[in-house]
Design a protein around this motif. Structure first.
Motif, PDB file in Angstrom:
ATOM      1  N   GLU A 469      -7.515 -24.753  15.163  1.00  0.00           N
ATOM      2  CA  GLU A 469      -6.788 -25.294  16.314  1.00  0.00           C
ATOM      3  C   GLU A 469      -5.296 -25.453  16.040  1.00  0.00           C
ATOM      4  N   LEU A 489      -9.096 -15.415  18.942  1.00  0.00           N
ATOM      5  CA  LEU A 489     -10.365 -16.111  18.962  1.00  0.00           C
ATOM      6  C   LEU A 489     -11.246 -15.423  19.993  1.00  0.00           C
ATOM      7  N   LYS A 677     -19.681 -20.982  23.369  1.00  0.00           N
ATOM      8  CA  LYS A 677     -18.636 -21.885  23.807  1.00  0.00           C
ATOM      9  C   LYS A 677     -18.874 -22.377  25.229  1.00  0.00           C
ATOM     10  N   ALA A 759      -2.819 -36.835  17.166  1.00  0.00           N
ATOM     11  CA  ALA A 759      -2.169 -36.101  18.242  1.00  0.00           C
ATOM     12  C   ALA A 759      -1.748 -37.069  19.329  1.00  0.00           C
TER      13      ALA A 759
ATOM     14  N   ARG B 168      -3.715 -26.847  26.026  1.00  0.00           N
ATOM     15  CA  ARG B 168      -3.530 -27.222  24.629  1.00  0.00           C
ATOM     16  C   ARG B 168      -2.186 -26.704  24.132  1.00  0.00           C
ATOM     17  N   ILE B 169      -1.482 -27.582  23.451  1.00  0.00           N
ATOM     18  CA  ILE B 169      -0.186 -27.238  22.871  1.00  0.00           C
ATOM     19  C   ILE B 169      -0.262 -27.528  21.377  1.00  0.00           C
ATOM     20  N   ALA B 170       0.170 -26.595  20.557  1.00  0.00           N
ATOM     21  CA  ALA B 170       0.257 -26.865  19.113  1.00  0.00           C
ATOM     22  C   ALA B 170       1.718 -26.899  18.742  1.00  0.00           C
ATOM     23  N   SER B 175      -2.092 -30.358  17.062  1.00  0.00           N
ATOM     24  CA  SER B 175      -2.442 -29.804  18.348  1.00  0.00           C
ATOM     25  C   SER B 175      -2.876 -30.913  19.296  1.00  0.00           C
ATOM     26  N   VAL B 176      -2.414 -30.822  20.540  1.00  0.00           N
ATOM     27  CA  VAL B 176      -2.748 -31.824  21.552  1.00  0.00           C
ATOM     28  C   VAL B 176      -3.395 -31.123  22.736  1.00  0.00           C
ATOM     29  N   ARG B 178      -4.888 -31.879  26.596  1.00  0.00           N
ATOM     30  CA  ARG B 178      -4.914 -32.866  27.675  1.00  0.00           C
ATOM     31  C   ARG B 178      -5.369 -32.211  28.973  1.00  0.00           C
ATOM     32  N   LEU B 235      -2.182 -22.710  24.448  1.00  0.00           N
ATOM     33  CA  LEU B 235      -3.086 -21.972  23.561  1.00  0.00           C
ATOM     34  C   LEU B 235      -4.518 -22.055  24.052  1.00  0.00           C
ATOM     35  N   ASP B 237      -8.551 -22.533  23.291  1.00  0.00           N
ATOM     36  CA  ASP B 237      -9.218 -23.500  22.408  1.00  0.00           C
ATOM     37  C   ASP B 237      -9.672 -22.824  21.136  1.00  0.00           C
TER      38      ASP B 237
END
Lengths: 777, 237
Positions: A469, A489, A677, A759, B168-170, B175-176, B178, B235, B237
């Motif tokens: 991740e 991925l 998934k 995070a 998702r942002i890394a 990485s977060v 929301r 991004l 997952d």
């Protein structure tokens, strides 16, 4: 072993049959069970004994497992999970009431985990089914033999019962030395790159060498570097827990066949199994604990009359101190295995459900039975009832789920499962090992621009999902001994290609990161405080400590040294608790919270095994001198109150801990490999459950279980608490005008070590700002 | 300044504006849209009684999700005092949800409905209008130039739910992830509001199909503001 007598025993279904098992052998590793079975079969055959012995592990075919329940062998070799499964069937009385012996191998490695809790409950059940049974525990490394002796015996309500102690003949004293390197000793880092040539020479001059390292990423790194230096083309292999099973088996076979000169490995090779003729063990990095080290050293020269040969290779200066302390401990044969645990409530819940799957029970009976298990001897009735309530209807204050109960009390007062489907779910979920979500790594050819990536390359192994991740496509990392580039991925697999990068982003996955044992930590502090003992240290290290003594000071064995100094545009506070990275990280989280509240504007922190550094824009030293900031107050134990609570609410580590408890207790089902998934989208996130429970029922059984885990697990809160209480009134502050020699190693960790995934909005804000900057350029 | 008064200030300053089909909507970080001209507040995918729905199938999740969702909704309604409330479908996790409501939660819904028009848009989880929970039921609601419906069709002026977008942002090795609004200037998909609702990553193919390209925006829900990123920057997952 002689003729096994048989008699008629009830199967639990009202059918009477000839007797069940005679001996049960339980080992922590299925490979070990299979290995022992092979070694036992030979004498049994040679002596012509009429004894049938079989193994039963997760790999045993379903048909054979079913047959074993109807027609059990005399001796069954198996694992704690399989024992739990067998006990949760109606056949249990038939299988076990004739039992004479239980042998628990490598007992020390079982009792320190939740697997040990589960095993202790299984043992208590066995004692009830077969009161005549004798339990035997085997262990080569025990600090407190009485803990294990209690574990083996059903405990009375008052007092204690100990198993007999049989001490084996001590082997020859091992020959252990610290590598006296001619190279410059690094200040920080764990790579031991400086000693590479010397390690290579050791391999060259021995027949077979086991090279132990502490983490999988170190194993990857060292393996790669050794091959880079491998001009003689020696057969050097790699072995760690996230490599593909087939690849691991190949290494093990080559090893047993004497085809390898060296294996670089992690704790995946720590235990029991005999891997052929090893004549040298090299331990790279910190030994972490004297028992751990003794166990590893024991891998060489399995004959008792010959001394084991081992070389310790410290990777940095602090590790030299740790190696020295460990060496002294080994000379005294001092063991430091952790003390026996208090039984976990999530494991208890799993066991109660298993009991109901076996046969209907009275709560009073099971409560008494459970307390015979040493880890649960002090279990309060209220806690037992809470676990029972959790199993039945979720244990919620709001009684909403009576109609959905999994177990229910009948008119006869006995608890029983409400539907066969409940037992089925139990069987799918048994055990206490909860792996992090893993993603398969598959090797493909690199993407040529725009083209689709071809599917179905070679499988290299698995990495934790949270590691992937943090990567973006194009990032490089070391895995399976190669530098790989993250391509994309696809469903639940990560596609990688070979990279020719020379400076990879090293994997952050942390298989086998053990904290420094409390015992060794105390020895290291004692060593620091005793200049006359430094004579035994290499010159470079001695000089380092002497300059520290001159420039700043060295803390007494029970003191906490706190240094403050400016560097570049920032001001630093560095303290040296020696309590391990996990406890230091928790301390760092809590200290920065407090400093923020005091408007001292901390900016960040970094921790290693020995020290913690916090930095900010303001200089703390004058405020400490003027009495505006009290270090005694800053490091007061009360940080484990509200500050800890506040942090736990959002801590990713705590949420991970909670998830483990929720799975073990059976609130949510495990994910199985191969589940897609898309299905995951349908499963509920335990983070959401955690938030809701914290708000609406903070005393819920699962939150209590997670808190108990946080005390010793990823947050190591208990150790932090012990440290804070030890240093009360013993904080020594030294204001410096620049960085001290002792502080250099931890400062060098800045930028290398990130605190795992807290995070927060701050990251989003930074990323958004960066985007704006990009757009404005 | 309390979080609440900060929120009120932001409303006055119209800080988090998202334009859909030329209409300027206020996006609240709790995951709601407010249309000041009509006094209309929209929320999507409440999934009430999801906990009990799982419990009926053997996973005894906490029974507190409905109360928690309604509590957050109560705060929003106190803040905006809307004349019209639109629940964009999947308001209940399954058709049996309304029946399983506790008396307290049922009363809480009634109290929220007092003094305003309450519109339940029907969703795929709760297709049949239910008695005893007040409000009126509609397959969709059209107030030009916008159309409020559950399932996205990609039509111009559409405000919809169903997909539970999350992004998702890394950044710097962390990485977060929301919940978020996903939209371009023509249409918008709202985040799920329910306490137990998960999120579907905006990089899943279904979003690209809906918007025709990756040229849409994710407005991620922060603690007290929204963070806006192009979908391309987010991004998988």
């Amino acid at each position: 072993m002689g003729e096994v007598k048989r008699k008629l025993i009830s199967t639990g279904r009202g059918i009477w049959r000839e007797g069940g098992l005679h001996t049960l052998y339980i080992s922590p590793l299925k490979a070990l069970a299979v290995d022992i079975a092979r070694n036992l079969e030979i004498p049994v055959r040679e002596m012509g004994l009429k004894v049938r012995l079989e193994t039963r592990t997760g790999d045993t075919p379903a048909s054979k497992r079913q047959r074993q329940r109807r027609d059990p062998p005399d001796i069954l070799l198996t694992t704690p999970e399989q024992l739990a499964l067998l006990l949760a069937t109606a056949d249990a009385p038939y299988l076990f009431s004739s039992l004479k012996r239980v042998v628990l191998d490598e007992l020390h490695s079982l009792v320190t985990s939740k697997r040990g809790d589960l095993l202790s409950l299984g043992l208590a059940r066995l004692s009830a089914l077969a009161p005549q049974m004798t339990a035997i525990g085997l262990s080569a490394t025990v600090a407190e033999p009485d803990d294990l002796r209690r574990f083996l015996m059903p405990q009375p309500i008052e007092g204690e019962r100990l198993a007999d102690l049989v001490l084996g003949q001590a082997g020859a004293q091992p020959h252990v030395q610290i590598l006296d390197t001619d190279e410059h000793l690094p200040w920080a880092g764990h790579s031991a790159r400086h000693a590479l040539g010397e390690i290579y020479n050791l391999i060259k001059t021995h027949k077979t060498t086991l090279v132990f390292v502490n983490t999988r990423s170190q194993a990857e790194f060292l393996f790669q570097e050794l091959w880079r230096a491998n001009d003689d083309n020696l057969a050097i292999a790699l072995h760690h827990g996230s490599l593909d099973v087939a690849q691991r088996r190949r290494v093990e076979h080559a090893m047993a066949g004497g085809k390898l000169r060296a294996v670089v490995c992690t704790s995946s090779l720590d235990l029991g199994v005999d891997w052929g003729d090893v004549d040298l063990v090299v331990n790279v990095g910190a030994p972490k604990g004297s028992s751990r080290l003794l166990q590893r050293i024991g891998r060489s020269n399995h004959r008792l009359d010959e001394p084991s040969q081992a070389v310790l290779v410290p990777a940095n200066r602090f590790e030299v101190l740790e190696c020295r302390a460990a060496l002294d401990a080994v000379a005294e044969n001092a063991q430091d295995t952790p003390p026996l645990r208090t039984g976990a409530l999530d494991v208890l819940a799993q066991h109660i459900l298993g009991r109901a799957c076996g046969e209907p029970f009275f709560a009073d009976d099971v409560y008494d039975e459970v307390r015979a298990a040493a880890p649960y001897v002090a279990l309060a009735r209220a806690d037992f009832d809470a676990a029972l309530d959790f199993v039945a209807t979720g244990g919620y204050a709001l009684k909403a789920y009576e109609r959905f109960a999994k177990i229910r009390q009948g008119k006869d007062g006995r608890w029983r499962i409400t539907h066969p489907r409940v037992a089925q779910a139990y069987r799918m979920n048994v055990g206490t090992i909860v792996e992090a979500d893993m993603i398969k790594v598959r090797l493909v050819r690199s993407r040529t621009s725009g083209a689709l990536i071809p599917r179905g390359g070679r499988l290299l192994g698995e990495v934790e999902e949270y590691f992937i991740e943090t990567l973006t496509p194009g990032d490089t990392f070391v895995f399976a001994g190669e530098i790989l580039k993250y391509e994309t991925l696809v469903e639940d697999e990560v596609y990688v290609s070979r990279s020719n990068a020379t400076d990879p982003k090293v994997p952050a996955y942390e298989g086998g990161k053990f904290p420094l044992s409390t015992y060794l930590a105390a020895r290291v502090r004692a060593l620091l405080a005793q200049p006359e003992a430094w004579r035994a240290l290499p010159d470079q290290v001695r000089e380092w400590l002497e300059i520290q003594e001159w420039r700043s000071l060295l803390p007494g064995p029970r003191d906490l040294l706190v240094e403050t100094f400016p560097r570049a545009t920032k001001h630093y506070l560095v303290c040296y608790p020696f309590e391990g990275r996990l406890a230091h990280q928790t301390l760092g989280m809590l200290l920065t919270r407090r400093l923020e509240r005091l408007r001292m504007k901390p900016l960040g922190f970094v921790a290693n095994e020995y020290a913690l550094a916090v930095w900010g824009l303001g200089d703390l030293a004058p405020r400490i001198e003027r009495g505006e900031l009290s270090l005694a107050k800053l490091f007061d134990e009360d940080m484990l109150g509200d500050d800890l609570e506040e942090w736990l609410a959002e801590s990713a580590l705590m949420k991970r801990t909670f998830r483990t408890c929720a799975i073990i207790a059976g609130l949510i089902a495990r994910r199985f490999p191969g589940e897609e998934k898309s299905r995951r989208q349908l499963t509920i996130s335990t983070d959401l459950v955690y938030d809701v429970l914290r708000k609406h029922q903070p005393d819920h059984l699962l939150l209590r279980a997670a808190r108990a885990d946080a005390a010793t697990g990823l947050l190591d809160v208990r150790r932090l608490g012990e440290m804070l209480s030890r240093i009360k009134g013993r904080i020594v502050h030294k204001a410096l005008d620049h960085v001290s020699p002792l502080a250099v190693p931890v400062l060098l960790e800045i930028g290398r070590e990130t605190v795992y995934g807290e995070a927060s909005d701050a990251i989003l804000a930074e990323a958004a700002d960066e985007l704006i900057k990009e757009a404005m350029q | 300044m309390s979080a609440l008064s900060a929120r009120v200030l932001e409303i006055r300053e119209h800080r988090h504006r998202i334009a859909v089909a030329g209409v300027s909507l206020h996006a609240d970080p709790a995951g709601a849209l407010y249309w000041p001209e009509h006094g209309l507040l929209a929320i999507a995918d409440l999934h009430l009684e999801k906990g009990s729905s799982f419990a009926a199938r053997g996973q005894l999740l906490p029974p507190y999700d409905t109360a928690a969702t309604l509590e957050r909704l109560t705060q929003l309604i106190a803040l905006y005092a809307p004349r019209v409330l639109v629940a964009l479908g999947d308001s209940f996790h399954d058709g049996g949800g309304p029946e399983r409501l506790s008396g307290i939660d049922r009363d809480a819904i009634k109290a929220l409905q007092r003094g305003r028009e309450w519109i339940w848009i029907t969703g795929n989880h709760d297709p049949d209008p239910s008695d005893g929970i007040g409000g009126s039921f509609h397959a969709e609601l059209h107030i030009a130039p916008l159309t409020f419906r559950h399932l996205p069709t990609g039509a111009h002026g559409e405000v919809c739910g169903h997909l539970h977008p999350a992004a998702r942002i890394a950044y710097r090795g962390r990485s977060v992830r929301r919940r978020c609004f996903a939209g371009d200037e023509r249409r918008i998909v709202m985040p799920a509001f329910g306490t137990f609702t998960g999120g579907l990553n905006v990089r899943e193919a279904v979003f690209c199909d809906l918007f025709g390209t990756l040229a849409f925006t994710a407005h991620m829900l922060g603690d007290d503001r929204l963070y806006t990123f192009p979908a391309k920057r987010c991004l998988a997952d």
